[in-house]
Enzyme design. Structure first.
Site, PDB file in Angstrom:
ATOM      1  N   ASP A 164      -4.312   2.128  -1.353  1.00  0.00           N
ATOM      2  CA  ASP A 164      -3.754   3.371  -1.888  1.00  0.00           C
ATOM      3  C   ASP A 164      -4.728   4.498  -1.555  1.00  0.00           C
ATOM      4  OD1 ASP A 164      -1.942   1.620  -2.871  1.00  0.00           O
ATOM      5  OD2 ASP A 164      -2.454   1.878  -4.972  1.00  0.00           O
ATOM      6  N   SER A 206       0.813  -1.219   0.000  1.00  0.00           N
ATOM      7  CA  SER A 206       0.000   0.000   0.000  1.00  0.00           C
ATOM      8  C   SER A 206       0.843   1.264   0.000  1.00  0.00           C
ATOM      9  CB  SER A 206      -0.877   0.002   1.251  1.00  0.00           C
ATOM     10  OG  SER A 206      -1.582  -1.203   1.345  1.00  0.00           O
ATOM     11  N   SER A 246      -3.504  -3.628  -2.433  1.00  0.00           N
ATOM     12  CA  SER A 246      -2.937  -2.329  -2.102  1.00  0.00           C
ATOM     13  C   SER A 246      -3.998  -1.401  -1.509  1.00  0.00           C
ATOM     14  CB  SER A 246      -2.361  -1.692  -3.374  1.00  0.00           C
ATOM     15  OG  SER A 246      -1.375  -0.749  -3.059  1.00  0.00           O
TER      16      SER A 246
END
Lengths: 218, 403
Positions: free
Chosen positions: B307, B267, B305
């Site tokens: 993000d 991430s 991830s």
């Protein structure tokens, strides 16, 4: 359908018994009236699923309760993946903060893992309504507040609803926070990465569930 | 006719990329410097004095870095490779709120306060970055710091990325006093980068990652503004890595994490600050540009991830009392047609912040003797030179600081 665990500082709704095999339930939420006390939001929005118990606690305790949820996730699996209890879904309620017992986290963990039954607090903090719609069960749990801006609702059904349908169920409510969960599909890891068959209720079936939910929410 | 300097001539003709390779390549392999200091030049806008998020007036950053123990993982004891990074958007944030916006390109992560950002559009607390399992502890510590009457009204901002490859994440070694220390340590000026604070145990494109920062100065309308970015970079796989468009990750196939049995598509947290007087919906748009900068470093936001980008403006403070009570308040707003330079600045700052995290991080070993190597700078510069993307090193004013 949802197994409640009640403690003086936190209510927990278990979607299944403690430490099941890896899996997720479809879910969706709506927030209104400027509601903002939610941890676990990004995953719920991105994947449309939950795998953790649902925690409801006074707003100022959310960090502590989330940390207890992390403890539970790690107990299930070191990597604490999406289908093994991460992230803990924690909802902040407009409630006064009680004096926390020194062993509050242990009490919470013991109550959830089943090693010690939770002692019921003196007054009920939520109501539960339920019915059967054809072959689908429906349950509506309402955490009352002084007004719509202070209440929260959980709508649970055994019907195979997918996230966009669950969002439409949430739209029927007026509370500050509404989450809808369907246990009609359990999203699990498939051998050799094969696709999983997902059942989806027809619009007619959905409409009957929505009508019953609306009656409870009115 | 305008005089054409030798430097300008070289840059115009592309020959500048050939001009400084030898000096840069002589950097000792274990010395860490920021990308711009070594001739890597991201984007077209100029950085601020420190090339850091702290170039935005009032923004302060502090870290607490926890590194202890080696060898076998023993949950609760270590090895510890973690910490917390604290960002004060301004010191009076509890009483003077700031407009903010968010973007979540991929939501396999946690940042508390997303609904607050979306529904209220304001930032009411410091921002802390840490690891996945410490979120609750850090959140609770920030609640304790709030004025008593605000504790139930404000959702602190705590973001996380996953550092269990190197760190005893389950041990949750960040405590409330570390949060307070990081907040107390926060300063303007140069920002420590690499293996510091919340970024201590992070991995980025299969190299050692962590904290990175950068800034840009742009003119929007008739006014100069600064946009700064700070990232906690823990994302990407090696083959994706691009630096200023150069496929560095494809060209450095060795120096893989040990053991090399996990694909860490984790991430990134991206915090953007600006002094431009923007409203919340403008800041949503700024936050949405973060992913463009991230993508230029190679990431496509992996499935695992988290993000998350958060952008705030120090140019539009809102008194707490006016926010909650009374008739209302007034905010400045720039013309939508003047947003373009800010978008570019946001993307460039995030891109360079990621690259700075890689340049400043050092080799690190951790749990069970896992090891993550730092980006090899001399080799990287040689690759950049071959691709004609190595330029004159920036003057020494850039904000490099030891961790």
């Amino acid at each position: 359908m949802l197994e409640p665990i009640r403690l003086a500082f936190c209510d927990v709704l278990m979607t299944e018994a403690w430490n099941p095999p890896a899996g997720r339930w479809f879910a969706a939420f709506r927030a209104r009236h400027g509601f903002r006390w939610l941890l676990g939001q990004a995953v719920l929005e991105e994947f449309g699923t939950v795998s953790s118990p649902l925690f409801f606690a006074p707003r100022a305790l959310l960090g502590k309760i989330y940390d207890a949820g992390i403890s539970l996730g790690h107990r299930r699996d070191h990597e604490m993946e999406l289908d093994l209890g991460w992230p803990p879904l924690c909802v902040g309620l407009d409630r006064p903060v009680p004096d926390l017992p020194a062993d509050w986290q242990q009490q919470l963990l013991d109550a959830i893992t089943g090693s010690t039954p939770a002692a019921p607090p003196p007054t009920p903090e939520f109501s539960v309504q339920g019915c059967t719609v054809d072959r689908d069960e429906l349950e509506v749990v309402r955490f009352d507040g002084p007004d719509a801006a202070g209440c929260a609702t959980v709508i649970a059904t055994t019907a195979p609803l997918v996230p966009q349908q669950l969002r439409r169920l949430c739209d029927l409510d007026a509370c500050a926070f509404t989450i809808a969960i369907a246990t009609g599909n359990r999203v699990t890891r498939q051998p050799e990465g094969r696709p999983q068959m997902i059942a989806v209720a027809s619009e007619q079936r959905f409409a009957r569930i929505a009508k019953a939910a609306q009656d409870f929410l009115a | 006719m305008l005089p054409l300097t030798r430097r300008a001539f070289l840059e115009l003709t592309g020959l500048a990329a050939l001009r400084w390779p030898v000096q840069a390549a002589r950097l000792p392999s274990n010395e860490r410097r920021r990308a711009r200091d070594l001739g890597v030049r991201i984007g077209r806008h100029a950085p601020g004095k420190w090339n850091a998020i702290t170039d935005v007036p009032d923004v302060e950053v502090g870290h607490v870095t926890l590194i202890e123990g080696r060898g076998a993982l023993e949950v609760g004891k270590g090895p510890i490779r973690t910490g917390v990074t604290a960002i004060w958007p301004q010191r009076s944030i509890h009483t003077r709120y700031l407009p903010c916006g968010i973007d979540v390109p991929n939501g396999n992560g946690e940042m508390s306060g997303l609904l607050q950002a979306r529904n209220l559009g304001v930032l009411c607390s410091p921002i802390c970055l840490t690891n996945t399992s410490n979120v609750g502890i850090v959140y609770d510590a920030l609640i304790d710091l709030l004025p008593h009457d605000a504790a139930a009204a404000v959702v602190p901002i705590v973001g996380e990325t996953w550092d269990a490859f190197l760190n005893d994440i389950e041990g949750r070694h960040v405590h409330a006093e570390h949060v307070r220390q990081a907040l107390d340590a926060a300063r303007s000026g140069p920002v420590a980068e690499g293996c510091v604070g919340g970024g201590t145990g992070m991995t980025c494109y299969d190299f050692k990652g962590g904290i990175g920062t950068a800034s840009r100065q742009v003119t929007s309308g008739a006014t100069a503004y600064t946009v700064g970015a700070l990232v906690q970079a823990n994302h990407g796989v090696r083959e994706q890595l691009r630096i200023d468009g150069v496929p560095v990750g494809e060209e450095i196939a060795d120096l893989r994490p040990v053991p090399d049995d996990v694909s860490y598509v984790n991430s990134i947290l991206m915090i953007l600050a600006t002094d431009a007087p923007l409203l919340s919906h403008d800041l949503d748009r700024i936050a949405r540009r973060a992913v463009h900068g991230l993508a230029k470093t190679g990431s496509v936001s992996g499935n695992s991830s988290g993000d998350i980008a958060l952008a705030f403006s120090t140019g539009n403070p809102i008194e707490r009392d006016a926010f909650w009570n009374g008739d209302g308040y007034a905010l400045g707003g720039i013309q939508q047609s003047d947003m373009q330079p800010l978008f570019e600045a946001a993307a460039e700052a995030v891109e360079e912040a990621v690259i700075n995290a890689l340049f400043m991080a050092t080799d690190m070993d951790g749990c069970d003797d896992h090891r993550v190597y730092a980006l090899p700078i001399p080799r990287t510069l040689e690759i950049m030179r071959r691709h004609r993307r190595l330029f004159a090193p920036a003057p020494a004013s850039s904000g490099s600081v030891d961790a």
